[in-house]
Design a protein around this motif. Structure first.
Motif, PDB file in Angstrom:
ATOM      1  N   UNK A   1       0.818  -1.212   0.000  1.00 57.89           N
ATOM      2  CA  UNK A   1       0.000   0.000   0.000  1.00 57.89           C
ATOM      3  C   UNK A   1       0.854   1.266   0.000  1.00 57.89           C
ATOM      4  N   UNK A   2       2.029   1.208   0.587  1.00 64.06           N
ATOM      5  CA  UNK A   2       2.928   2.368   0.551  1.00 64.06           C
ATOM      6  C   UNK A   2       3.294   2.706  -0.887  1.00 64.06           C
ATOM      7  N   UNK A   3       3.583   1.687  -1.676  1.00 72.43           N
ATOM      8  CA  UNK A   3       3.951   1.921  -3.074  1.00 72.43           C
ATOM      9  C   UNK A   3       2.764   2.388  -3.917  1.00 72.43           C
ATOM     10  N   UNK A   4       1.590   1.769  -3.704  1.00 67.28           N
ATOM     11  CA  UNK A   4       0.407   2.190  -4.462  1.00 67.28           C
ATOM     12  C   UNK A   4       0.037   3.627  -4.099  1.00 67.28           C
ATOM     13  N   UNK A   5       0.051   3.922  -2.807  1.00 66.06           N
ATOM     14  CA  UNK A   5      -0.305   5.271  -2.354  1.00 66.06           C
ATOM     15  C   UNK A   5       0.641   6.309  -2.943  1.00 66.06           C
ATOM     16  N   UNK A   6       1.921   6.009  -2.981  1.00 69.56           N
ATOM     17  CA  UNK A   6       2.890   6.961  -3.521  1.00 69.56           C
ATOM     18  C   UNK A   6       2.672   7.161  -5.018  1.00 69.56           C
ATOM     19  N   UNK A   7       2.380   6.077  -5.734  1.00 66.59           N
ATOM     20  CA  UNK A   7       2.185   6.190  -7.195  1.00 66.59           C
ATOM     21  C   UNK A   7       0.957   7.033  -7.538  1.00 66.59           C
ATOM     22  N   UNK A   8      -0.085   6.970  -6.719  1.00 67.17           N
ATOM     23  CA  UNK A   8      -1.344   7.619  -7.082  1.00 67.17           C
ATOM     24  C   UNK A   8      -1.676   8.843  -6.226  1.00 67.17           C
ATOM     25  N   UNK A   9      -0.725   9.319  -5.421  1.00 69.46           N
ATOM     26  CA  UNK A   9      -1.047  10.406  -4.497  1.00 69.46           C
ATOM     27  C   UNK A   9      -1.378  11.715  -5.207  1.00 69.46           C
ATOM     28  N   UNK A  10      -0.930  11.872  -6.440  1.00 71.07           N
ATOM     29  CA  UNK A  10      -1.217  13.093  -7.192  1.00 71.07           C
ATOM     30  C   UNK A  10      -2.368  12.920  -8.173  1.00 71.07           C
ATOM     31  N   UNK A  11      -3.064  11.786  -8.109  1.00 72.17           N
ATOM     32  CA  UNK A  11      -4.208  11.561  -8.992  1.00 72.17           C
ATOM     33  C   UNK A  11      -5.424  12.338  -8.483  1.00 72.17           C
ATOM     34  N   UNK A  12      -6.373  12.602  -9.371  1.00 74.20           N
ATOM     35  CA  UNK A  12      -7.579  13.331  -8.966  1.00 74.20           C
ATOM     36  C   UNK A  12      -8.358  12.596  -7.887  1.00 74.20           C
ATOM     37  N   UNK A  13      -9.246  13.336  -7.239  1.00 73.23           N
ATOM     38  CA  UNK A  13     -10.050  12.773  -6.155  1.00 73.23           C
ATOM     39  C   UNK A  13     -11.014  11.708  -6.632  1.00 73.23           C
ATOM     40  N   UNK A  14     -11.249  11.656  -7.947  1.00 72.51           N
ATOM     41  CA  UNK A  14     -12.173  10.650  -8.493  1.00 72.51           C
ATOM     42  C   UNK A  14     -11.608   9.232  -8.419  1.00 72.51           C
ATOM     43  N   UNK A  15     -10.347   9.100  -8.021  1.00 76.88           N
ATOM     44  CA  UNK A  15      -9.777   7.792  -7.712  1.00 76.88           C
ATOM     45  C   UNK A  15      -9.936   7.525  -6.221  1.00 76.88           C
ATOM     46  N   UNK A  16     -10.637   6.444  -5.889  1.00 75.43           N
ATOM     47  CA  UNK A  16     -10.789   6.012  -4.499  1.00 75.43           C
ATOM     48  C   UNK A  16     -10.028   4.710  -4.305  1.00 75.43           C
ATOM     49  N   UNK A  17      -9.643   4.431  -3.057  1.00 75.48           N
ATOM     50  CA  UNK A  17      -8.850   3.244  -2.751  1.00 75.48           C
ATOM     51  C   UNK A  17      -9.598   2.377  -1.743  1.00 75.48           C
ATOM     52  N   UNK A  18      -9.571   1.064  -1.984  1.00 73.54           N
ATOM     53  CA  UNK A  18     -10.241   0.075  -1.125  1.00 73.54           C
ATOM     54  C   UNK A  18      -9.184  -0.830  -0.502  1.00 73.54           C
ATOM     55  N   UNK A  19      -9.213  -0.989   0.814  1.00 78.75           N
ATOM     56  CA  UNK A  19      -8.095  -1.616   1.516  1.00 78.75           C
ATOM     57  C   UNK A  19      -7.850  -3.066   1.101  1.00 78.75           C
ATOM     58  N   UNK A  20      -8.892  -3.871   1.011  1.00 76.11           N
ATOM     59  CA  UNK A  20      -8.727  -5.283   0.664  1.00 76.11           C
ATOM     60  C   UNK A  20     -10.080  -5.858   0.268  1.00 76.11           C
ATOM     61  N   UNK A  21     -10.076  -6.734  -0.708  1.00 77.26           N
ATOM     62  CA  UNK A  21     -11.304  -7.390  -1.127  1.00 77.26           C
ATOM     63  C   UNK A  21     -11.609  -8.590  -0.238  1.00 77.26           C
ATOM     64  N   UNK A  22     -12.825  -8.670   0.244  1.00 77.09           N
ATOM     65  CA  UNK A  22     -13.329  -9.841   0.974  1.00 77.09           C
ATOM     66  C   UNK A  22     -12.286 -10.415   1.946  1.00 77.09           C
ATOM     67  N   UNK A  23     -11.883  -9.657   2.942  1.00 72.73           N
ATOM     68  CA  UNK A  23     -10.869 -10.161   3.879  1.00 72.73           C
ATOM     69  C   UNK A  23     -11.314 -11.442   4.560  1.00 72.73           C
ATOM     70  N   UNK A  24     -10.414 -12.412   4.564  1.00 76.68           N
ATOM     71  CA  UNK A  24     -10.663 -13.706   5.205  1.00 76.68           C
ATOM     72  C   UNK A  24      -9.389 -14.114   5.924  1.00 76.68           C
ATOM     73  N   UNK A  25      -9.549 -14.715   7.090  1.00 78.45           N
ATOM     74  CA  UNK A  25      -8.401 -14.974   7.952  1.00 78.45           C
ATOM     75  C   UNK A  25      -8.431 -16.410   8.427  1.00 78.45           C
ATOM     76  N   UNK A  26      -7.327 -17.092   8.217  1.00 75.39           N
ATOM     77  CA  UNK A  26      -7.274 -18.535   8.430  1.00 75.39           C
ATOM     78  C   UNK A  26      -7.218 -18.887   9.908  1.00 75.39           C
ATOM     79  N   UNK A  27      -8.080 -19.836  10.289  1.00 77.99           N
ATOM     80  CA  UNK A  27      -7.965 -20.460  11.592  1.00 77.99           C
ATOM     81  C   UNK A  27      -8.437 -19.653  12.768  1.00 77.99           C
ATOM     82  N   UNK A  28      -9.246 -18.607  12.549  1.00 80.60           N
ATOM     83  CA  UNK A  28      -9.725 -17.808  13.679  1.00 80.60           C
ATOM     84  C   UNK A  28     -11.245 -17.693  13.615  1.00 80.60           C
TER      85      UNK A  28
END
Length: 687
Positions: A278-305
């Motif tokens: 996310x550090x790299x993605x954020x840096x690459x797109x930090x100067x893009x217009x506000x019409x770009x939104x970012x989503x942290x993770x698709x369908x988070x699932x966690x093993x064994x909990x």
């Protein structure tokens, strides 16, 4: 006018403020009065709509001082125009319309209202107007001086999260492409092109969700460097979409189960990788217009909990994502960030956990996301749920009510980042009965719109053919497009089954008007005659024996004719007149790897299949129900004249024990068949 439509009118006000005020500054908006202490609220409602035309009414409530002479003005978002109106005098300049008072309705007291209506023209998409004004004052529910052009540009960040998410409606997923494992075309879709994105915009979508799986393009730790070519390909697609005036929601997609699911077992390493990406993605797109939104993770699932611990870990991921992006500077300081629940579930306990995260972050530019594929038994056709019944609709209503109550009513926007039904695909026809599927889609769009959430259709190629840029089923697309603004009428079923021989009798079905007026039946361009061809009593529509006899023609097996019920708005409801007799199955012997039952379908189509042992217990993989899952356990091949039992189903059948299969068909016919498995061989007995 329902609440969501009113919201859509209001939320656009700030988003288009600069454009509207620019019109004011150039003199394109009409003259305004000098009255002080003006204010208003607006209700705008499209009463009916048809290709190229619509009827709308407008109600303006005067919140300010009494008015003697009024001028209501608005701006069209898609070039619509007024063709004829009443209770006002209408003038049009470019995209702007002015409705001015007549002699008998010029005076409006404080708390009084102005009402007028019109017929209009539209092409493409018929969106609500922008920025209603009464005598120069924006109708936003506040009271003050008439609004005038500012001397400086509107302040940065004037568009709220709620406004931005509303402007993303409707959205479309570029599924199974940049998220595909093995490369962009590995899962059967072509490369994303500018032409594809232009087509999506031209079909009325305002945003895309761009699922991206990054893991195959990420180097080893501790840097976890993203392949520059991959980053630039993603940026290219984002830029193409923005150039088409499409908002973009960019995410981490299948990474959720490829490596992120191991967070409970390898916490520090997984979190370090997540933050590095996310550090790299954020840096690459930090100067893009506000019409770009970012989503942290698709369908988070966690093993064994357990899910409760999963909520805690998703909270940690969302906070980490939030910290990384916000700390990267540039446009990311107030960019819209989208955070999911565990599994992107809409269960109340999952919503509550995410709401606690939102309350603690106290960030005005964040939105929640869930996914919606409907009531699971209907979505995959299992457990005998083959219709859009009360249980399926209740699940839908309750889902959107929960997200509304938890988030929307608290001022937090919600994006349904994926929605459709799970098993629908052009390569697996017949899993869902067509009329029941269209009822699901029609109702889902209405209930989402009614509860103020933005939806993004999951399309992995099953809806829009990306090679031809044509909808695989134009009629389904008509439902999608119509559902963005209005309801469609439906009925209890979409097929009338007639026998091959014998007398034809009248048939009745129940109209689901959905708040609309029923306007009659048509066959092509010919209107059927009420009385002679059909009658209507309340919501009961009856097709006469004479009409059905004419429509059936020579009564060849299959669809003999198609008629449609038209309503005052939306997509006409199709009714097929079908000749069918009970299907005939034959004895067969074959290998478990490819066992097929010879079948004369005789005009009928398969709905579902039950499987039971002689003692009445359930047979097959889904042993909690007698009704097995369509396609994965059984499927028809109408061209070959067979009913296929899959190796997966037969592997779950006990060797040597006869299994009675009951095939249910959409006509209502039921046909029994017995199979016995012995080693690698299956014997079928039609009885």
């Amino acid at each position: 006018m329902n609440l969501p439509s009113l919201r859509r009118t209001r939320i656009r006000l700030l988003a288009v403020a600069a454009a509207v005020l620019a019109l004011l500054a150039t003199g394109l908006l009409g003259a305004v009065s000098a009255q002080a202490a003006q204010g208003c609220e607006v209700e705008y409602n499209v009463q009916s709509q048809w290709p190229g035309g619509f009827t709308a009414d407008v109600k303006i409530v005067n919140l300010g001082e009494p008015v003697d002479g009024w001028d209501v003005e608005w701006v069209w978002p898609e070039g619509q125009s007024v063709t004829h109106g009443w209770n006002a005098h209408f003038t049009t300049t470019a995209e702007q319309v002015n409705a001015t008072s007549l002699s008998y309705n010029a005076e409006v007291a404080t708390g009084g209202s102005i009402s007028f209506g019109f017929n209009g023209f539209w092409a493409g998409v018929n969106r609500d107007p922008f920025a209603f004004r009464l005598n120069g004052r924006v109708c936003d529910g506040t009271v003050g001086e008439p609004t005038t052009a500012p001397t400086t540009d509107p302040p940065a960040g004037s568009v709220t999260a709620m406004e931005q998410v509303a402007a993303m409606e409707p959205g479309w997923n570029v599924g199974n492409t940049l998220d595909a494992l093995g490369g962009e075309t590995a899962w059967g879709n072509p490369m994303i092109t500018e032409e594809l994105l232009a087509t999506v915009k031209g079909q009325g979508f305002n945003s895309i969700r761009l699922p991206v799986t990054w893991d195959e393009f990420v180097g080893e730790g501790p840097d976890y460097a993203i392949d520059p070519a991959r980053m630039e390909r993603v940026a290219q697609v984002v830029d193409w979409a923005l150039a088409q005036d499409l908002q973009v929601l960019l995410n981490l997609h299948h990474d959720s189960w490829m490596w992120l699911s191991e967070l409970p077992n390898d916490h520090d390493a997984v979190l370090a990788k997540y933050e590095a990406i996310w550090t790299q993605i954020a840096d690459r797109f930090k100067d893009h217009p506000a019409e770009l939104a970012l989503e942290s993770i698709n369908e988070p699932q966690l093993a064994g909990v357990e899910d409760a611990e999963g909520d805690v870990l998703v909270d940690e991921l969302n906070r980490s994502f939030h910290d990384v992006v916000r700390g990267s500077g540039g446009g990311n300081e107030d960019r819209l960030l989208v955070l999911p629940t565990l599994h992107t579930s809409s269960e109340q306990v999952r919503l509550d956990a995410l709401k606690a995260t939102f309350d603690d972050l106290d960030d005005p530019m964040i939105a929640a996301t869930v996914h919606f594929y409907g009531f699971w038994p209907f979505s995959v056709n299992i457990a005998g749920v083959t219709t859009f019944n009360a249980e399926v609709e209740a699940d839908m209503v309750n889902t959107f009510q929960r997200v509304n109550d938890t988030f929307v009513d608290a001022g937090v926007p919600v994006i349904v980042g994926e929605w459709a039904v799970l098993s629908y695909d052009h390569t697996r026809p017949g899993i869902h009965q067509y009329g029941e599927l269209t009822k699901f889609f029609e109702a889902a769009e209405f209930h989402a719109r009614d509860k103020g959430v933005t939806t993004m259709l999951w399309d992995a190629g099953q809806f829009l053919n990306r090679n031809t840029l044509q909808w695989r089923d134009e009629h389904l697309y008509d439902y999608f497009a119509s559902g963005w603004t209005t309801r469609s009428g439906t009925a209890s079923f979409d097929s009338v089954y007639l026998p091959k021989s014998g007398a034809i009798t009248s048939e009745s079905l129940t109209l689901n008007r959905n708040g609309l007026d029923f306007e009659g039946l048509w066959q092509g361009g010919a209107e059927l005659a009420e009385g002679a061809d059909y009658t209507v009593s309340g919501d009961t529509l009856t097709l006469t024996a004479a009409a059905l006899t004419r429509l059936a023609g020579d009564r060849a097996y299959g669809v003999n004719a198609r008629i449609e019920a038209r309503f005052s708005a939306g997509v006409p409801w199709r009714v097929n007149v079908i000749t069918a007799d009970a299907p005939v199955l034959s004895d067969a012997t074959g290998p478990t790897a490819s066992f097929a039952i010879p079948t004369q379908f005789r005009g009928d189509t398969l709905a579902t299949m039950e499987a039971k042992y002689a003692d009445g217990s359930n047979a097959g993989p889904a042993n909690w129900t007698s009704y097995q899952e369509f396609w994965s356990n059984f499927r028809p091949d109408y061209d070959a004249g067979t009913l296929i039992l899959t190796p997966e189903f037969l592997a779950a059948v006990t060797d040597g024990q006869p299994v009675t299969l009951t095939f249910h068909f959409h006509s209502g016919a039921r046909v029994a068949y017995t199979i016995t498995e012995s080693g690698d061989t299956v014997t079928g007995d039609a009885g």
